[in-house]
Write a protein that holds these residues in place. Sequence first.
Motif, short mmCIF file in Angstrom:
data_model
loop_
_atom_site.label_atom_id
_atom_site.label_comp_id
_atom_site.label_asym_id
_atom_site.label_seq_id
_atom_site.Cartn_x
_atom_site.Cartn_y
_atom_site.Cartn_z
N LEU A 72 -0.88 9.40 -2.07
CA LEU A 72 0.10 9.01 -2.12
C LEU A 72 0.93 8.47 -0.89
O LEU A 72 1.34 7.36 -0.74
CB LEU A 72 2.13 10.66 -1.85
CG LEU A 72 3.20 10.10 -1.87
CD1 LEU A 72 3.41 8.78 -2.86
CD2 LEU A 72 4.24 11.50 -1.97
N GLN A 73 0.10 9.07 0.52
CA GLN A 73 0.48 8.67 1.35
C GLN A 73 -0.31 7.65 2.11
O GLN A 73 0.44 6.71 2.61
CB GLN A 73 -0.01 9.72 2.56
CG GLN A 73 0.33 11.48 3.14
CD GLN A 73 1.81 10.92 2.95
OE1 GLN A 73 2.70 9.72 3.97
NE2 GLN A 73 2.58 12.06 3.38
N ALA A 74 -1.31 7.24 1.86
CA ALA A 74 -2.51 5.29 1.56
C ALA A 74 -1.42 4.95 1.09
O ALA A 74 -1.19 3.18 1.39
CB ALA A 74 -3.65 6.40 0.93
N PHE A 75 -0.77 5.15 -0.71
CA PHE A 75 -0.23 4.19 -0.92
C PHE A 75 1.71 3.29 -0.20
O PHE A 75 1.39 3.09 -1.17
CB PHE A 75 0.47 5.41 -2.45
CG PHE A 75 0.76 3.68 -3.29
CD1 PHE A 75 0.47 3.17 -4.53
CD2 PHE A 75 2.67 4.18 -3.54
CE1 PHE A 75 1.70 2.41 -4.92
CE2 PHE A 75 3.03 3.69 -4.52
CZ PHE A 75 3.03 2.99 -4.79
N ALA A 76 1.62 4.82 -0.44
CA ALA A 76 2.99 5.16 1.02
C ALA A 76 2.49 3.80 1.47
O ALA A 76 3.40 2.86 1.99
CB ALA A 76 3.76 6.19 1.81
N PRO A 108 -17.29 -1.08 -4.62
CA PRO A 108 -16.86 -0.03 -4.87
C PRO A 108 -15.47 0.87 -4.58
O PRO A 108 -15.43 1.28 -3.27
CB PRO A 108 -17.91 0.55 -4.59
CG PRO A 108 -18.71 0.07 -3.28
CD PRO A 108 -18.51 -1.45 -4.15
N MET A 109 -14.98 0.86 -4.35
CA MET A 109 -13.32 1.18 -4.34
C MET A 109 -13.33 2.94 -4.03
O MET A 109 -12.59 2.81 -2.46
CB MET A 109 -12.18 1.04 -5.72
CG MET A 109 -10.97 1.68 -5.10
SD MET A 109 -9.86 0.70 -3.64
CE MET A 109 -9.36 -0.64 -4.91
N SER A 110 -14.33 2.62 -3.94
CA SER A 110 -14.16 4.61 -3.40
C SER A 110 -14.79 5.10 -2.44
O SER A 110 -14.41 5.64 -1.33
CB SER A 110 -14.31 6.26 -4.53
OG SER A 110 -16.16 5.61 -4.86
N SER A 111 -15.60 4.36 -1.84
CA SER A 111 -15.63 4.36 -0.69
C SER A 111 -14.74 3.92 0.75
O SER A 111 -14.78 4.44 1.43
CB SER A 111 -16.86 3.21 -0.12
OG SER A 111 -16.37 2.13 -0.38
N TYR A 140 -3.44 4.19 -5.05
CA TYR A 140 -2.65 5.45 -4.81
C TYR A 140 -3.61 6.73 -5.69
O TYR A 140 -3.88 7.66 -5.28
CB TYR A 140 -1.87 5.03 -6.55
CG TYR A 140 -0.86 6.62 -6.51
CD1 TYR A 140 0.07 7.09 -5.72
CD2 TYR A 140 -1.63 7.73 -7.31
CE1 TYR A 140 1.02 8.32 -5.42
CE2 TYR A 140 -0.96 9.03 -7.54
CZ TYR A 140 0.76 9.30 -7.05
OH TYR A 140 1.44 10.34 -6.57
N ARG A 141 -4.75 6.32 -6.50
CA ARG A 141 -5.72 7.22 -7.29
C ARG A 141 -6.91 7.37 -6.64
O ARG A 141 -7.14 8.73 -6.15
CB ARG A 141 -6.34 6.16 -8.45
CG ARG A 141 -5.56 6.16 -9.84
CD ARG A 141 -5.77 5.43 -10.34
NE ARG A 141 -4.83 5.10 -11.85
CZ ARG A 141 -5.34 4.44 -12.89
NH1 ARG A 141 -6.60 4.29 -13.30
NH2 ARG A 141 -4.73 4.34 -13.54
#
Length: 448
Positions: A37-41, A186-189, A32-33
């Motif tokens: 929201l769309q990816a979290f959904a 590296p989660m952001s990647s 989510y971060r």
Amino acid sequence: MNRSSLKIELVSAYSATLARILGWVVVSGLIYRHRGLQAFAMFSLVRTTLGMLSYCSFGSLPAIVHAAARDDAEVNRSPGSPVDTNSTAAQRLFASVSVLSGLIGAFGAILLAGYLFYIPVIHHLPNEVGARDLRLLVLGLGAGLLMRVMSDPFSGILQTRRWLAADNWFFLAAEALWVGLVLAWPMSSDPFLSAGLMYGVSGLVLLITRQSFAFLVSGSPRRWIVNWRATWVLLASGLAITLAQLADFLYAPTDNLLINHLIDPQTVGIYAPAIQIDAGLLMLMTGVSAVLLPRAATAHARRDHTTVRQYYRKGTLLSTTVLLLGALGVWLLSGWIFRLWLHDPMPATQAILPLVLIHTVVGGSSAVGRSILLGMGKVRPFTLAVLIAGVGNVLASYIFVRYLHLGLRGIIYGTLLAVILRCGVWMPWYISKSLRKLQDSPGFRPGP
């Protein structure tokens, strides 16, 4: 088993449950971060849809536990004839279980491949999430879940040999490994790739661990001896249980699909945090229900109706109390929880959360009853009840949304109606009826 072993089993079961809850909370929060929201959904939608793979277990775990308890009771009818865990029978059971695990893997792989191919048809993809990213997530999460399901038959062996606590520690370690690997990546990647790939790695570790330990407690068979008749009996019993478990897909996963098609994908993002909280609270019941399944099966095999009744009454009281306190705490702290978890107070989710928590308490309090019925071998009536309720949930939710225009609340009303009728009305009545019949039946009643 004595009281201390029961306490250890409960502690290990709830520790494993907590690890599972925290794992999904941490990873979904990171998505989510980093992706919004769309990816979290979509992550939540994929997670619930992949629940179909859990049905590939063929109900092997409760089927193995029930069959082993029945066999043990037959052996113990003759004094001085304890079950020999190193016997050829135990080794043949391991071989049969290995065959079941292979069947689970093959069938699950077919389902997963079909889901991967038809993703654009099954889901309406938002602009923020591409088909390639979603397929990578489905592949990783699906493989990890499938290997966890393949390990269930070996978990059944460990439970029948009184290694339930160790099995729970194995599961906890796998969940901790998943979160640790995701945090190290590296989660952001690419958060979808990270979450999926690491879940697959942790699932493989759990499968190897459970299989290896089951091999050891089965007497380390040197020859591959498969009792095909016993394998077929386990598979037939398990398939009946799987049919009952299939109704779970007619709740949250189908509700998400209905919201996605009848309302819009954004509403899935509103509903998703609530059902994740619902799932988290329900996981609190998996500990006591998992511990009581082999114990209820053993007591029923001895015709010990008094112990079975105590398990049901005390377990249900404990479950209801824990869920009520948990639901009340979540409701009071919901704003703080969402801000901490998602960095957003989620006012629309807070508005529907009380309704969701009602069916959480009613449905979750029946988890012990489910273990009692499966331990007693009451698969057919249980299966019929859950299928009728599941279909009723889908029909009621569709009518409330499509024709009564109740929106998201219509989805929740449909679930409430089905859960209250099955878990709050039918199940207590049927278990009481079954226990009265057990009390009047001839056989052993040696007490706990």
